[in-house]
Design a protein around this motif. Structure first.
Motif, PDB file in Angstrom:
ATOM      1  N   GLN A   1      41.208  32.793  37.072  1.00 36.14           N
ATOM      2  CA  GLN A   1      40.016  31.796  35.883  1.00 36.14           C
ATOM      3  C   GLN A   1      39.380  33.301  35.665  1.00 36.14           C
ATOM      4  O   GLN A   1      39.169  33.062  34.368  1.00 36.14           O
ATOM      5  CB  GLN A   1      39.301  31.295  36.901  1.00 36.14           C
ATOM      6  CG  GLN A   1      38.247  31.110  35.880  1.00 36.14           C
ATOM      7  CD  GLN A   1      39.100  29.697  34.773  1.00 36.14           C
ATOM      8  OE1 GLN A   1      39.625  28.963  35.395  1.00 36.14           O
ATOM      9  NE2 GLN A   1      38.671  29.533  33.522  1.00 36.14           N
ATOM     10  N   THR A   2      39.314  34.191  36.153  1.00 33.01           N
ATOM     11  CA  THR A   2      38.581  35.562  35.290  1.00 33.01           C
ATOM     12  C   THR A   2      39.332  36.009  34.369  1.00 33.01           C
ATOM     13  O   THR A   2      39.422  36.571  33.569  1.00 33.01           O
ATOM     14  CB  THR A   2      37.791  36.204  36.805  1.00 33.01           C
ATOM     15  OG1 THR A   2      38.675  37.256  36.988  1.00 33.01           O
ATOM     16  CG2 THR A   2      36.896  36.133  37.607  1.00 33.01           C
ATOM     17  N   ALA A   3      40.898  36.507  34.828  1.00 29.97           N
ATOM     18  CA  ALA A   3      41.707  36.768  33.962  1.00 29.97           C
ATOM     19  C   ALA A   3      42.526  36.005  32.748  1.00 29.97           C
ATOM     20  O   ALA A   3      42.262  36.124  31.636  1.00 29.97           O
ATOM     21  CB  ALA A   3      43.483  36.810  35.110  1.00 29.97           C
ATOM     22  N   MET A   4      42.396  35.017  33.607  1.00 34.88           N
ATOM     23  CA  MET A   4      42.134  33.709  32.012  1.00 34.88           C
ATOM     24  C   MET A   4      40.898  33.631  30.968  1.00 34.88           C
ATOM     25  O   MET A   4      41.348  33.839  29.664  1.00 34.88           O
ATOM     26  CB  MET A   4      41.881  31.963  32.421  1.00 34.88           C
ATOM     27  CG  MET A   4      43.943  31.832  33.046  1.00 34.88           C
ATOM     28  SD  MET A   4      43.995  30.152  33.117  1.00 34.88           S
ATOM     29  CE  MET A   4      42.965  29.597  34.714  1.00 34.88           C
ATOM     30  N   LEU A   5      40.190  33.897  31.072  1.00 33.37           N
ATOM     31  CA  LEU A   5      38.984  34.015  30.344  1.00 33.37           C
ATOM     32  C   LEU A   5      39.069  35.491  29.583  1.00 33.37           C
ATOM     33  O   LEU A   5      38.212  35.454  28.155  1.00 33.37           O
ATOM     34  CB  LEU A   5      37.622  33.863  31.118  1.00 33.37           C
ATOM     35  CG  LEU A   5      36.315  33.767  30.470  1.00 33.37           C
ATOM     36  CD1 LEU A   5      36.228  32.682  29.307  1.00 33.37           C
ATOM     37  CD2 LEU A   5      34.965  33.918  31.243  1.00 33.37           C
ATOM     38  N   ARG A   6      39.325  36.056  30.469  1.00 35.07           N
ATOM     39  CA  ARG A   6      38.948  37.089  29.201  1.00 35.07           C
ATOM     40  C   ARG A   6      40.594  37.691  28.833  1.00 35.07           C
ATOM     41  O   ARG A   6      39.791  38.010  27.339  1.00 35.07           O
ATOM     42  CB  ARG A   6      39.723  38.523  30.482  1.00 35.07           C
ATOM     43  CG  ARG A   6      39.798  40.237  29.882  1.00 35.07           C
ATOM     44  CD  ARG A   6      39.969  41.078  31.141  1.00 35.07           C
ATOM     45  NE  ARG A   6      39.433  42.848  30.273  1.00 35.07           N
ATOM     46  CZ  ARG A   6      40.526  42.901  29.415  1.00 35.07           C
ATOM     47  NH1 ARG A   6      41.970  42.163  28.757  1.00 35.07           N
ATOM     48  NH2 ARG A   6      39.955  44.176  28.754  1.00 35.07           N
TER      49      ARG A   6
ATOM     50  N   LEU B   1      33.750  42.137  32.774  1.00 33.36           N
ATOM     51  CA  LEU B   1      33.206  41.130  32.921  1.00 33.36           C
ATOM     52  C   LEU B   1      33.071  39.849  33.423  1.00 33.36           C
ATOM     53  O   LEU B   1      32.066  39.087  33.234  1.00 33.36           O
ATOM     54  CB  LEU B   1      32.749  41.133  31.019  1.00 33.36           C
ATOM     55  CG  LEU B   1      32.548  40.366  29.854  1.00 33.36           C
ATOM     56  CD1 LEU B   1      30.947  40.389  30.335  1.00 33.36           C
ATOM     57  CD2 LEU B   1      32.854  40.239  28.924  1.00 33.36           C
ATOM     58  N   THR B   2      34.401  39.890  32.952  1.00 26.72           N
ATOM     59  CA  THR B   2      34.409  38.070  33.347  1.00 26.72           C
ATOM     60  C   THR B   2      33.991  37.885  34.950  1.00 26.72           C
ATOM     61  O   THR B   2      33.117  36.851  35.208  1.00 26.72           O
ATOM     62  CB  THR B   2      35.566  37.352  33.009  1.00 26.72           C
ATOM     63  OG1 THR B   2      36.610  38.081  33.815  1.00 26.72           O
ATOM     64  CG2 THR B   2      35.757  37.300  31.267  1.00 26.72           C
ATOM     65  N   PRO B   3      34.586  38.542  35.841  1.00 30.50           N
ATOM     66  CA  PRO B   3      33.583  38.663  37.386  1.00 30.50           C
ATOM     67  C   PRO B   3      32.277  38.639  36.892  1.00 30.50           C
ATOM     68  O   PRO B   3      31.552  37.779  38.360  1.00 30.50           O
ATOM     69  CB  PRO B   3      34.682  40.131  38.270  1.00 30.50           C
ATOM     70  CG  PRO B   3      35.645  40.009  37.507  1.00 30.50           C
ATOM     71  CD  PRO B   3      35.473  40.208  35.775  1.00 30.50           C
ATOM     72  N   ARG B   4      31.277  39.037  36.846  1.00 22.73           N
ATOM     73  CA  ARG B   4      29.813  39.470  36.845  1.00 22.73           C
ATOM     74  C   ARG B   4      29.291  38.778  36.093  1.00 22.73           C
ATOM     75  O   ARG B   4      28.329  36.914  36.848  1.00 22.73           O
ATOM     76  CB  ARG B   4      29.690  40.569  36.286  1.00 22.73           C
ATOM     77  CG  ARG B   4      28.384  40.704  36.131  1.00 22.73           C
ATOM     78  CD  ARG B   4      27.965  41.080  37.539  1.00 22.73           C
ATOM     79  NE  ARG B   4      26.282  40.897  37.991  1.00 22.73           N
ATOM     80  CZ  ARG B   4      25.730  40.191  38.029  1.00 22.73           C
ATOM     81  NH1 ARG B   4      26.488  39.671  39.091  1.00 22.73           N
ATOM     82  NH2 ARG B   4      24.214  40.255  38.478  1.00 22.73           N
TER      83      ARG B   4
END
Length: 137
Positions: A46-51, A20-23
């Motif tokens: 950043q994708t990991a933090m958002l997830r 999800l977050t990478p997309r």
């Protein structure tokens, strides 16, 4: 907000692959290239933090104090990075677009409605924190 629908739909679009977050960021940077410089070259952290933030919000959905304190502080930090009110709408639109795409035929209008409400609530709490940081509250 229906926590069960939010959780089940997150599992549908994120699952084991954490897609999800990478997309989301791919869509965000395509639609709003002007925000790309706000992020580091390597977007993976950043994708990991958002997830992690999305999961944490769902875990604390029934804890208004945690949500207000945590999201308010996050909004204050984002204000310091130059995030403006219209950017919250852009983020919500791109997140929903990523969810709808990844969910495919299993994604429902009710899921869209629940996430629209949830992302709006998150944005509101973050913007309240940002307003405090700017002395507007």
């Amino acid at each position: 907000m229906d926590k069960d629908i939010l959780t089940e739909s997150l599992l549908l679009v994120d699952g084991q692959e954490h897609a999800l977050t990478p997309r989301f960021y791919e869509i965000l940077f395509t639609r709003y290239p002007e925000v790309r410089p706000m992020f580091s070259t390597d977007i993976r952290p950043q994708t990991a933090m958002l997830r992690e933030a999305i999961v944490a919000v769902l875990d604390h959905l029934d804890d208004a104090v945690w949500l207000g304190d945590t999201l308010g502080a996050l909004g204050r930090r984002h204000a310091g990075w130059g995030v403006t009110a219209p950017m919250y709408d852009a983020v919500a639109q791109c997140m929903i677009a990523a969810m709808e795409e990844l969910g495919g035929d299993a994604w429902t209008p009710e899921m869209t409605a629940q996430w629209t409400e949830a992302l709006g609530a998150v944005a509101g709490l973050m913007q309240a924190g940002a307003a405090e940081a700017e002395g507007v509250a």
